[in-house]
Scaffold this motif. Structure first.
Motif, PDB file in Angstrom:
ATOM      1  N   SER A 189       0.746  -1.064   0.442  1.00  0.00           N
ATOM      2  CA  SER A 189       0.020   0.085   0.523  1.00  0.00           C
ATOM      3  C   SER A 189       0.760   1.318   0.069  1.00  0.00           C
ATOM      4  N   VAL A 190       0.395   2.715  -0.334  1.00  0.00           N
ATOM      5  CA  VAL A 190       0.621   3.628  -0.077  1.00  0.00           C
ATOM      6  C   VAL A 190       1.570   3.936   1.200  1.00  0.00           C
ATOM      7  N   LEU A 191       0.883   2.921   2.277  1.00  0.00           N
ATOM      8  CA  LEU A 191       1.366   3.579   3.405  1.00  0.00           C
ATOM      9  C   LEU A 191       2.244   3.106   3.701  1.00  0.00           C
ATOM     10  N   HIS A 234      -4.283   3.857   2.139  1.00  0.00           N
ATOM     11  CA  HIS A 234      -4.467   2.277   1.474  1.00  0.00           C
ATOM     12  C   HIS A 234      -4.657   1.166   0.601  1.00  0.00           C
ATOM     13  N   THR A 235      -4.772   2.460  -0.338  1.00  0.00           N
ATOM     14  CA  THR A 235      -4.251   2.032  -2.070  1.00  0.00           C
ATOM     15  C   THR A 235      -3.225   1.131  -2.323  1.00  0.00           C
ATOM     16  N   LEU A 284      -2.161   3.468  -8.848  1.00  0.00           N
ATOM     17  CA  LEU A 284      -1.822   4.868  -8.399  1.00  0.00           C
ATOM     18  C   LEU A 284      -2.263   5.078  -9.785  1.00  0.00           C
ATOM     19  N   PRO A 285      -2.156   6.348  -9.994  1.00  0.00           N
ATOM     20  CA  PRO A 285      -1.919   6.549 -11.210  1.00  0.00           C
ATOM     21  C   PRO A 285      -0.629   7.645 -11.160  1.00  0.00           C
ATOM     22  N   TYR A 286       0.520   7.425 -12.712  1.00  0.00           N
ATOM     23  CA  TYR A 286       1.013   7.815 -12.966  1.00  0.00           C
ATOM     24  C   TYR A 286       1.913   8.563 -11.760  1.00  0.00           C
ATOM     25  N   GLY A 287       1.288  10.270 -12.051  1.00  0.00           N
ATOM     26  CA  GLY A 287       1.731  10.852 -11.475  1.00  0.00           C
ATOM     27  C   GLY A 287       1.728  11.167 -10.194  1.00  0.00           C
TER      28      GLY A 287
END
Length: 259
Positions: free
Chosen positions: A98-100, A145-146, A151-154
């Motif tokens: 996840s991002v986190l 939590h994604t 995620l989109p590239y940016g």
């Protein structure tokens, strides 16, 4: 300026490959607390310079000084521990975390606990709090939590900047941070770089001239491994040698970004 004003300095930095000189006698001075851009046509030696500064390559000649100390012969891990942290041209995140969790990995590295899988939940909770603060700084709190792969590239590049920040860099090296982005993502990431530069020093390689014009304090132009020009954007963009080095479309870019 005194030597103390320069966080990074190279003296006669050179790198040759089997008779080809990729970087030739580069004297670079990066002023503390600024955004310094390294630009130049393809093959100018920009990425080789980055690889020399982070010790992914050994110089053929010359010196690298960080905070006045000679780091020329230090290993990449030593360089990173000093606070020189690089983000790569290709987004380098753990896709299936996840991002986190990605940011937490950066925090664990800094704490020296990257492999302490047995540590209790309380210590991780502390890291979660720090990680969420960093995600807030780069505008990714809602994506905590994604999975990074979703995620989109940016936004992935924003996550990479967050994981770089987690290492508490004194000097951030950003390698083509807006490469391959659409206009909206470029604007978002450019604004993010400007925001996180507060209290930090950034050295970046970037092709997008409007990005360079908008946020750089100093620009160093490389051509064939040597410094062609250096100064503020308004000064460098009018330099006839720089315009000749870029030629054609890139020259128009230089003029367009200046306008």
């Amino acid at each position: 300026m005194t030597a103390n004003d320069f966080i990074l300095e190279t003296r006669g930095l050179s790198k040759g490959f089997r008779g080809f000189t990729a970087v030739n006698g580069v004297n670079l001075r990066v002023t503390r607390g600024t955004i310094h851009a390294l630009i130049g046509p393809n093959g100018a030696g920009k990425t080789t310079c980055f690889n020399l500064l982070t010790k992914f390559l050994e110089p053929s000649a010359g010196q690298i000084l960080f905070n006045g100390e000679d780091i020329t012969h230090e290993r990449p891990a030593q360089i990173a521990r000093r606070g020189i942290i690089r983000s790569f041209q290709i987004s380098a995140v753990f896709s299936h975390l996840s991002v986190l969790e990605n940011v937490r990995v950066g925090l664990q590295r800094r704490l020296g606990t990257a492999f302490h899988f047995w540590r209790g939940g309380a210590s991780l909770a502390v890291l979660d709090e720090q990680a969420m603060a960093l995600l807030g700084e780069v505008g990714l709190a809602e994506y905590a939590h994604t999975l990074a792969v979703e995620l989109p590239y940016g936004r992935k590049r924003a996550l990479e900047i967050a994981t770089t920040l987690a290492m508490e860099p004194e000097l951030m090296l950003l390698d083509e941070p807006t490469q391959g982005m659409g206009h909206e993502d470029v604007d978002r990431v450019t604004a993010l770089i400007k925001k996180v530069s507060a209290g930090r020093t950034i050295l970046m390689v970037e092709h997008n001239m409007s990005v360079i014009a908008g946020i750089s304090d100093t620009i160093t132009v490389l051509q064939r491994g040597e410094i062609l020009a250096e100064g503020a954007y308004a000064e460098v963009s009018k330099n006839p040698q720089v315009m000749q080095a870029y030629m054609g479309t890139a020259e128009a870019e230089l003029e367009g970004a200046h306008g």
